[in-house]
Design an enzyme around this catalytic site. Structure first.
Site, short mmCIF file in Angstrom:
data_model
loop_
_atom_site.label_atom_id
_atom_site.label_comp_id
_atom_site.label_asym_id
_atom_site.label_seq_id
_atom_site.Cartn_x
_atom_site.Cartn_y
_atom_site.Cartn_z
N ASN A 10 0.87 -1.18 0.00
CA ASN A 10 0.00 0.00 0.00
C ASN A 10 0.90 1.23 0.00
O ASN A 10 1.53 1.54 1.01
CB ASN A 10 -0.89 -0.03 1.26
CG ASN A 10 -1.66 1.25 1.45
OD1 ASN A 10 -1.77 2.07 0.54
ND2 ASN A 10 -2.21 1.43 2.65
N TRP A 11 0.97 1.88 -1.15
CA TRP A 11 1.88 3.03 -1.27
C TRP A 11 1.31 4.29 -0.63
O TRP A 11 1.99 5.32 -0.58
CB TRP A 11 2.21 3.27 -2.75
CG TRP A 11 3.34 2.41 -3.25
CD1 TRP A 11 3.79 1.25 -2.70
CD2 TRP A 11 4.17 2.66 -4.39
NE1 TRP A 11 4.85 0.75 -3.43
CE2 TRP A 11 5.10 1.59 -4.48
CE3 TRP A 11 4.21 3.66 -5.36
CZ2 TRP A 11 6.07 1.52 -5.48
CZ3 TRP A 11 5.17 3.58 -6.36
CH2 TRP A 11 6.10 2.52 -6.42
N LYS A 12 0.06 4.25 -0.20
CA LYS A 12 -0.57 5.43 0.40
C LYS A 12 -0.36 6.66 -0.52
O LYS A 12 -0.38 6.51 -1.72
CB LYS A 12 -0.02 5.67 1.81
CG LYS A 12 -0.08 4.42 2.68
CD LYS A 12 0.16 4.71 4.11
CE LYS A 12 0.21 3.40 4.89
NZ LYS A 12 0.16 3.58 6.32
N HIS A 93 -9.36 1.08 5.14
CA HIS A 93 -8.07 1.27 5.81
C HIS A 93 -8.28 2.21 7.00
O HIS A 93 -9.09 3.14 6.94
CB HIS A 93 -7.05 1.87 4.83
CG HIS A 93 -5.67 1.87 5.38
ND1 HIS A 93 -5.23 2.81 6.29
CD2 HIS A 93 -4.62 1.02 5.19
CE1 HIS A 93 -3.97 2.54 6.62
NE2 HIS A 93 -3.58 1.46 5.96
N GLU A 95 -6.71 4.60 8.07
CA GLU A 95 -6.53 6.04 7.76
C GLU A 95 -7.78 6.61 7.11
O GLU A 95 -8.14 7.77 7.33
CB GLU A 95 -5.27 6.23 6.90
CG GLU A 95 -4.01 6.03 7.73
CD GLU A 95 -2.78 5.54 6.97
OE1 GLU A 95 -2.77 5.61 5.74
OE2 GLU A 95 -1.84 5.08 7.64
N GLU A 164 -5.21 -5.07 10.70
CA GLU A 164 -4.17 -4.07 10.90
C GLU A 164 -4.42 -3.31 12.21
O GLU A 164 -5.21 -2.37 12.23
CB GLU A 164 -4.19 -3.07 9.74
CG GLU A 164 -3.94 -3.68 8.39
CD GLU A 164 -3.36 -2.66 7.41
OE1 GLU A 164 -2.26 -2.90 6.93
OE2 GLU A 164 -4.00 -1.62 7.17
N GLY A 170 2.81 1.95 10.79
CA GLY A 170 3.82 3.00 10.64
C GLY A 170 4.58 3.32 11.91
O GLY A 170 5.27 4.34 11.98
N SER A 209 3.58 -2.44 10.26
CA SER A 209 5.04 -2.48 10.47
C SER A 209 5.69 -3.80 10.06
O SER A 209 6.67 -4.22 10.67
CB SER A 209 5.38 -2.12 11.92
OG SER A 209 5.02 -0.78 12.19
N GLY A 230 2.85 -1.26 4.26
CA GLY A 230 2.90 0.15 3.90
C GLY A 230 4.33 0.56 3.57
O GLY A 230 4.83 0.36 2.45
N GLY A 231 5.01 1.14 4.55
CA GLY A 231 6.33 1.74 4.33
C GLY A 231 7.32 0.83 3.61
O GLY A 231 8.05 1.28 2.72
C1 PEP Z 1 -0.66 0.13 6.22
O1 PEP Z 1 -0.86 1.32 6.31
O2 PEP Z 1 -1.50 -0.59 5.62
C2 PEP Z 1 0.53 -0.42 6.81
C3 PEP Z 1 0.52 -1.67 7.15
O3 PEP Z 1 1.59 0.45 7.00
P1 PEP Z 1 3.05 0.08 7.58
O4 PEP Z 1 3.46 -1.23 6.97
O5 PEP Z 1 3.90 1.21 7.17
O6 PEP Z 1 2.88 -0.06 9.05
#
Ligand code: PEP
Length: 252
Positions: A10-12, A93, A95, A164, A170, A209, A230-231
């Site tokens: 997920n590149w957000k 999500h 967010e 999640e 994050g 994470s 994500g990241g």
């Molecule tokens: C996400 O936002 O879906 C996510 C899992 O982010 P991260 O891996 O950066 O925690």
């Protein structure tokens, strides 16, 4: 891992045309691990370009509107994502739930719109830290699941669920493997209640994470069918080892 692993990035709100090289490198990494399904969800602006470039990975949206078209300035519909080359969409999500005040009913409407359009859908659920500290994590997640997943004939067939924990996104913090397994078992039981036998085939991804260092143990937890990342999905250097970890679990 009994189901085919599914590793989704997920590149957000990250990614420009200049970062397409990363997407191409991730696609090449996906080609090296045919036992793993790989997906990448860039911002809307890159969906078409990525879909044109991708050969061994699926491309998805990070959200969609519940209606197919209309006077909804700034929104993008599920048929539009499909038209741009997407194969799936992430909905609910944390967010989106927090920043855009999306409730379970809104998430369900988006998930159902995605299926009607012909996309696969990943529905996200997860508790906050305060909810976990209060011992309510499983009840909160069960409530989100029952309220957010799509209903109707065949709804489970193109569905994945991403667990999640909000406090793990994050932050570099992850739940224990035992806690992940317990939550995933609870989600599986709810999916079977909701969909009967079809609920056994829904992949439950862990997200929060995930990185190259912790992917193997998280992916090996009970009922974990993949990861939403994500990241660590922004570069092939960080994402490819997570795909590799999933492949090692099924190929040995
Ligand atoms: C996400 O936002 O879906 C996510 C899992 O982010 P991260 O891996 O950066 O925690």
């Amino acid at each position: 891992m009994s189901l085919r692993p599914y590793i989704v990035g997920n590149w957000k709100m990250n990614g420009l045309r200049s970062t397409m090289a990363d997407a191409r490198a991730i696609d090449r990494a996906a080609a090296r691990y045919p036992a793993v399904d790989v997906g990448l969800a860039p911002p809307f602006t890159l969906v078409h370009a990525m879909a044109e470039a991708a050969q061994d990975s699926a491309v998805g949206g990070q959200d969609c509107h519940a209606k197919p078209n209309g006077a909804f300035t700034g929104d993008v519909s599920a048929p539009m994502l499909l038209d741009a080359g997407a194969g799936f969409v992430i909905v609910g999500h944390s967010e989106r739930r927090a920043i855009h005040a999306e409730d379970d009913a809104a998430v369900r409407a988006k998930a159902e719109a995605a299926l009607v359009a012909g996309l696969s859908v990943i529905v996200c659920v997860g508790e906050t830290e305060a909810e976990r500290d209060a011992g309510k994590a499983e009840a909160i997640v069960a409530g989100q699941l029952h309220g957010s997943v799509p209903q109707g004939e065949g709804a489970a067939d193109r569905l994945s669920v991403a667990y999640e924990p909000v406090w793990a996104i994050g932050t570099g913090r992850v739940p224990s493997v035992d806690d992940v397994g317990a939550m995933h078992r609870s989600i599986r039981a709810d999916l079977v209640k909701l969909y009967g036998a079809a609920g056994k085939g829904v992949r439950i991804l862990y997200g929060g994470s995930v990185n190259a260092g912790n992917a193997s143990e998280l992916l090996a937890a009970d009922e974990v069918g993949g990861a939403l990342v994500g990241g660590a999905s922004l570069t092939a250097e960080n994402f490819a080892p997570i795909i590799h970890a999933a492949a090692m679990l099924v190929e040995g």
